[in-house]
Design an enzyme around this catalytic site. Structure first.
Site, PDB file in Angstrom:
ATOM      1  N   LYS A  94       0.840  -1.202   0.000  1.00 45.67           N
ATOM      2  CA  LYS A  94       0.000   0.000   0.000  1.00 45.67           C
ATOM      3  C   LYS A  94       0.877   1.255   0.000  1.00 45.67           C
ATOM      4  O   LYS A  94       0.602   2.208  -0.735  1.00 45.67           O
ATOM      5  CB  LYS A  94      -0.943  -0.017   1.216  1.00 45.67           C
ATOM      6  CG  LYS A  94      -2.022  -1.105   1.097  1.00 45.67           C
ATOM      7  CD  LYS A  94      -2.808  -1.342   2.381  1.00 45.67           C
ATOM      8  CE  LYS A  94      -3.798  -2.507   2.181  1.00 45.67           C
ATOM      9  NZ  LYS A  94      -4.548  -2.847   3.394  1.00 45.67           N
ATOM     10  N   GLN A 145      -4.629  -1.402   9.612  1.00 48.63           N
ATOM     11  CA  GLN A 145      -4.569  -2.750   9.041  1.00 48.63           C
ATOM     12  C   GLN A 145      -5.141  -3.756  10.034  1.00 48.63           C
ATOM     13  O   GLN A 145      -4.794  -3.763  11.218  1.00 48.63           O
ATOM     14  CB  GLN A 145      -3.104  -3.095   8.694  1.00 48.63           C
ATOM     15  CG  GLN A 145      -2.923  -4.413   7.958  1.00 48.63           C
ATOM     16  CD  GLN A 145      -3.548  -4.432   6.571  1.00 48.63           C
ATOM     17  OE1 GLN A 145      -3.661  -3.410   5.903  1.00 48.63           O
ATOM     18  NE2 GLN A 145      -3.966  -5.607   6.127  1.00 48.63           N
ATOM     19  N   ASP A 148     -10.933   2.875   4.129  1.00 47.69           N
ATOM     20  CA  ASP A 148     -11.251   1.444   4.074  1.00 47.69           C
ATOM     21  C   ASP A 148     -12.761   1.207   4.003  1.00 47.69           C
ATOM     22  O   ASP A 148     -13.204   0.098   3.713  1.00 47.69           O
ATOM     23  CB  ASP A 148     -10.701   0.746   5.328  1.00 47.69           C
ATOM     24  CG  ASP A 148      -9.531  -0.167   5.012  1.00 47.69           C
ATOM     25  OD1 ASP A 148      -9.425  -0.599   3.846  1.00 47.69           O
ATOM     26  OD2 ASP A 148      -8.730  -0.442   5.922  1.00 47.69           O
TER      27      ASP A 148
HETATM   28  N1  GUN Z   1      -6.906  -6.953   6.412  1.00 45.35           N
HETATM   29  C1  GUN Z   1      -7.292  -7.760   5.393  1.00 45.35           C
HETATM   30  N2  GUN Z   1      -7.868  -7.012   4.424  1.00 45.35           N
HETATM   31  C2  GUN Z   1      -7.855  -5.739   4.841  1.00 45.35           C
HETATM   32  C3  GUN Z   1      -8.296  -4.516   4.267  1.00 45.35           C
HETATM   33  O1  GUN Z   1      -8.847  -4.442   3.174  1.00 45.35           O
HETATM   34  N3  GUN Z   1      -8.095  -3.407   5.010  1.00 45.35           N
HETATM   35  C4  GUN Z   1      -7.500  -3.441   6.231  1.00 45.35           C
HETATM   36  N4  GUN Z   1      -7.369  -2.321   6.893  1.00 45.35           N
HETATM   37  N5  GUN Z   1      -7.083  -4.556   6.790  1.00 45.35           N
HETATM   38  C5  GUN Z   1      -7.260  -5.702   6.091  1.00 45.35           C
END
Ligand code: GUN
Length: 315
Positions: free
Chosen positions: A53, A97, A120
């Site tokens: 990311k 995350q 998100d």
């Molecule tokens: N953990 C697994 N997928 C995601 C996601 O799309 N966003 C976040 N923040 N954590 C995750």
């Protein structure tokens, strides 16, 4: 006939080019969109995701910040960190995350994020906005699936869409997005009866259950469009042999590497579906793409509609 492959990498590249143009324009106006990522502890999968990311931010010219508190962090510490990021005017998007360690109250932490910075789309306000078809930030994976459908001109209006899985992150928002695109939507889950009978009616099938090769080729209507959200790492040789019996080259790779990524849809579905997202290279690349898109959108709209407004226009 084999299915048309719905190439997520191609769409990611297209969207990155579009976003790059947008970021260049904004930067010229003195606005540099920025994403703050919070990565707790040392979960290798989470580390890898967050690294990708941040790399995507750099590729597009977005500012990024990484906060990495230790695994023994408290809920209070996380709430203070989120509050600081909410109040930091350089930060347009906040990404916490998941999963967080068990001692942290994840729901409280996610609720602390300003909806205007909720890139998100996990905040209950973001989810409520989606339920009522109001403009807001939408969870990245389902938003990415919609881009795949739209950019491949797959008709959703009046289509029978079946979503396998009811998670807050994928299944539920996906069903709502399809509903707002005027599909007739059915949501299935682990307690649903007669799954094959339901999936065989789908013009559009979205599989998001996290079980390798669960959806069999003969559960799919001839010509249907299939979006496979699963990315399951298979390491068991018997399972790999069963799933990849008709794909000797992939089996060869599995033998060399000791693992293979398999979606929720059986690879043989390529012979029944009309169109299909591959795993890897289908939905996967779209998740980060939509995170970037949400961050740029949040940066633009926060300036237009106020810095802490939960709601703003244009999905
Ligand atoms: N953990 C697994 N997928 C995601 C996601 O799309 N966003 C976040 N923040 N954590 C995750």
């Amino acid at each position: 006939m084999t299915a048309r492959i719905l190439d997520g990498i191609k769409i990611r590249d297209e969207m990155f080019a579009e976003l790059k143009g947008e970021v260049t324009q904004m930067t010229a106006q003195g606005i540099r969109p920025g994403l703050a990522a919070v990565l707790v502890g040392e979960n290798p999968a989470s580390q890898l995701y967050v690294k990708s990311k941040i790399a995507a931010c750099e590729q597009l010219g977005l500012a990024s910040w990484l906060h990495s508190p230790p695994a023994n962090v408290t809920t209070e510490y996380m709430l203070q960190l989120v509050a600081d990021l909410n109040n930091d005017d350089n930060v347009d998007g906040i990404l916490v995350q998941l999963p967080l360690p068990s001692q942290v109250d994840s729901k409280r932490v996610l609720e602390a994020v300003f909806p205007a910075k909720d890139v998100d789309g996990f905040h209950p306000v973001s989810m409520g906005m989606l339920v009522s078809n109001r403009p807001g930030l939408v969870a990245c994976t389902p938003a990415g699936c919609m881009e795949i459908l739209r950019r491949n001109n797959i008709n959703m209006e009046g289509a029978n869409a079946v979503v396998l899985g009811r998670s807050d992150i994928v299944g539920k928002p996906m069903a709502l997005l399809l509903l707002h695109a005027n599909a007739t939507v059915t949501i299935c889950h682990s307690k649903s009866r007669d799954l094959p009978e339901i999936t065989r009616r789908a013009d559009i099938l979205v599989a998001a259950i996290g079980r390798a090769g669960f959806v069999q080729a003969d559960w799919i209507k001839a010509g249907a469009s299939v979006i496979d959200v699963g990315t399951n790492k298979v390491t068991d040789a018997t399972e790999a042999n069963r799933l990849l019996a008709n794909f000797p080259q992939r089996l060869e790779k599995f033998r060399a590497k000791g693992s293979v990524l398999i979606g929720d849809v059986h690879p043989d579905a390529v012979n029944t579906a009309g169109a299909l997202t591959p795993v890897p290279g289908g939905v996967g690349p779209m998740t980060i793409t939509m995170l970037m898109s949400n961050t740029v959108k949040a940066a633009r709209l926060r300036r237009l509609y106020g810095r802490s407004q939960p709601a703003f226009v244009a999905r």
